[in-house]
Write a protein that holds these residues in place. Structure first.
Motif, PDB file in Angstrom:
ATOM      1  N   ALA A  14      50.113  -7.330  23.154  1.00  0.00           N
ATOM      2  CA  ALA A  14      49.429  -8.409  22.211  1.00  0.00           C
ATOM      3  C   ALA A  14      50.197  -9.738  22.627  1.00  0.00           C
ATOM      4  CB  ALA A  14      49.629  -8.236  20.658  1.00  0.00           C
ATOM      5  N   HIS A  15      51.155  -9.791  23.276  1.00  0.00           N
ATOM      6  CA  HIS A  15      51.870 -10.992  23.599  1.00  0.00           C
ATOM      7  C   HIS A  15      51.148 -11.970  24.363  1.00  0.00           C
ATOM      8  CE1 HIS A  15      55.403 -13.768  24.397  1.00  0.00           C
ATOM      9  NE2 HIS A  15      54.987 -13.530  25.625  1.00  0.00           N
ATOM     10  N   HIS A  16      50.343 -11.568  25.105  1.00  0.00           N
ATOM     11  CA  HIS A  16      49.627 -12.651  26.051  1.00  0.00           C
ATOM     12  C   HIS A  16      48.164 -12.879  25.382  1.00  0.00           C
ATOM     13  CE1 HIS A  16      47.613  -8.820  27.202  1.00  0.00           C
ATOM     14  NE2 HIS A  16      46.692  -9.670  27.373  1.00  0.00           N
ATOM     15  N   LEU A  17      47.970 -12.381  24.022  1.00  0.00           N
ATOM     16  CA  LEU A  17      46.559 -12.610  23.325  1.00  0.00           C
ATOM     17  C   LEU A  17      46.718 -13.747  22.781  1.00  0.00           C
ATOM     18  CD1 LEU A  17      45.564  -9.142  21.893  1.00  0.00           C
ATOM     19  CD2 LEU A  17      44.920 -10.088  24.165  1.00  0.00           C
ATOM     20  N   ILE A  46      44.032  -6.977  18.160  1.00  0.00           N
ATOM     21  CA  ILE A  46      43.821  -8.508  17.996  1.00  0.00           C
ATOM     22  C   ILE A  46      44.796  -9.092  17.173  1.00  0.00           C
ATOM     23  CG2 ILE A  46      41.090  -8.323  17.811  1.00  0.00           C
ATOM     24  CD1 ILE A  46      41.224  -8.366  14.790  1.00  0.00           C
ATOM     25  N   LYS A  47      44.806 -10.747  17.382  1.00  0.00           N
ATOM     26  CA  LYS A  47      45.714 -11.400  16.713  1.00  0.00           C
ATOM     27  C   LYS A  47      44.938 -12.384  15.812  1.00  0.00           C
ATOM     28  CE  LYS A  47      49.533 -12.316  19.832  1.00  0.00           C
ATOM     29  NZ  LYS A  47      50.324 -13.654  20.609  1.00  0.00           N
ATOM     30  N   ILE A  48      45.587 -12.642  14.722  1.00  0.00           N
ATOM     31  CA  ILE A  48      44.865 -13.585  13.571  1.00  0.00           C
ATOM     32  C   ILE A  48      45.753 -14.621  13.009  1.00  0.00           C
ATOM     33  CG2 ILE A  48      43.819 -13.378  11.320  1.00  0.00           C
ATOM     34  CD1 ILE A  48      43.347 -10.382  12.043  1.00  0.00           C
ATOM     35  N   SER A  49      45.402 -15.590  13.055  1.00  0.00           N
ATOM     36  CA  SER A  49      46.190 -16.797  12.565  1.00  0.00           C
ATOM     37  C   SER A  49      46.114 -17.179  11.150  1.00  0.00           C
ATOM     38  CB  SER A  49      46.180 -18.056  13.508  1.00  0.00           C
ATOM     39  OG  SER A  49      47.013 -18.989  13.320  1.00  0.00           O
ATOM     40  N   LEU A  73      48.716  -2.443  10.622  1.00  0.00           N
ATOM     41  CA  LEU A  73      49.750  -3.666  10.889  1.00  0.00           C
ATOM     42  C   LEU A  73      50.653  -3.505  11.934  1.00  0.00           C
ATOM     43  CD1 LEU A  73      49.997  -6.399  10.139  1.00  0.00           C
ATOM     44  CD2 LEU A  73      51.433  -5.777   8.048  1.00  0.00           C
ATOM     45  N   VAL A  74      50.436  -3.977  12.939  1.00  0.00           N
ATOM     46  CA  VAL A  74      51.554  -3.980  14.145  1.00  0.00           C
ATOM     47  C   VAL A  74      52.744  -4.880  13.717  1.00  0.00           C
ATOM     48  CG1 VAL A  74      51.963  -4.147  16.647  1.00  0.00           C
ATOM     49  CG2 VAL A  74      49.985  -3.228  15.758  1.00  0.00           C
ATOM     50  N   GLN A  75      52.534  -5.988  13.464  1.00  0.00           N
ATOM     51  CA  GLN A  75      53.498  -7.101  13.182  1.00  0.00           C
ATOM     52  C   GLN A  75      52.990  -8.304  12.578  1.00  0.00           C
ATOM     53  OE1 GLN A  75      54.993  -8.838  17.126  1.00  0.00           O
ATOM     54  NE2 GLN A  75      56.975  -8.936  15.838  1.00  0.00           N
ATOM     55  N   LEU A  76      53.578  -8.715  11.971  1.00  0.00           N
ATOM     56  CA  LEU A  76      53.629 -10.266  11.140  1.00  0.00           C
ATOM     57  C   LEU A  76      54.672 -11.058  11.622  1.00  0.00           C
ATOM     58  CD1 LEU A  76      52.269 -12.123   9.195  1.00  0.00           C
ATOM     59  CD2 LEU A  76      53.455 -11.150   7.235  1.00  0.00           C
TER      60      LEU A  76
END
Length: 99
Positions: A14-17, A46-49, A73-76
């Motif tokens: 997910a780092h580059h997403l 996916i990433k959500i802001s 939930l992978v990470q916050l």
């Protein structure tokens, strides 16, 4: 339930997403959850802001997003949420095997 090894792998993937959704002042809605489910089916990760004008606690928002979509939930980190849900028809990510 994801193992630590699998979460590390997904964080690196997910780092580059870029975040594809934003949670703002209105919070999490049913429409947003439906769109997130569709995006998860297509992408799996996916990433959500979470915007600064959101008045809810970011941890609660992250949990609500994960629960509402049935995703993990992978990470916050900061105000960015990373969600993973294995796709039914469009598998792209092969998770490392747990012991």
């Amino acid at each position: 339930m994801l193992t630590g090894k699998q979460k590390r792998f997904l964080r690196s993937e997910a780092h580059h997403l870029d975040p594809i959704f934003q949670v703002g002042k209105g919070g999490v809605s049913e429409t947003m959850l439906k769109q997130l489910e569709d995006a998860l089916e297509k992408r799996e990760l996916i990433k959500i802001s979470i915007l600064q004008n959101n008045e809810e606690d970011k941890h609660e928002v992250a949990e609500e997003l994960a629960r509402g979509t049935g995703a993990e939930l992978v990470q916050l980190i900061g105000h960015t949420v990373i969600l993973y849900k294995q796709s039914v028809n469009n598998r792209q990510i092969e998770l490392p095997k747990s012991k």
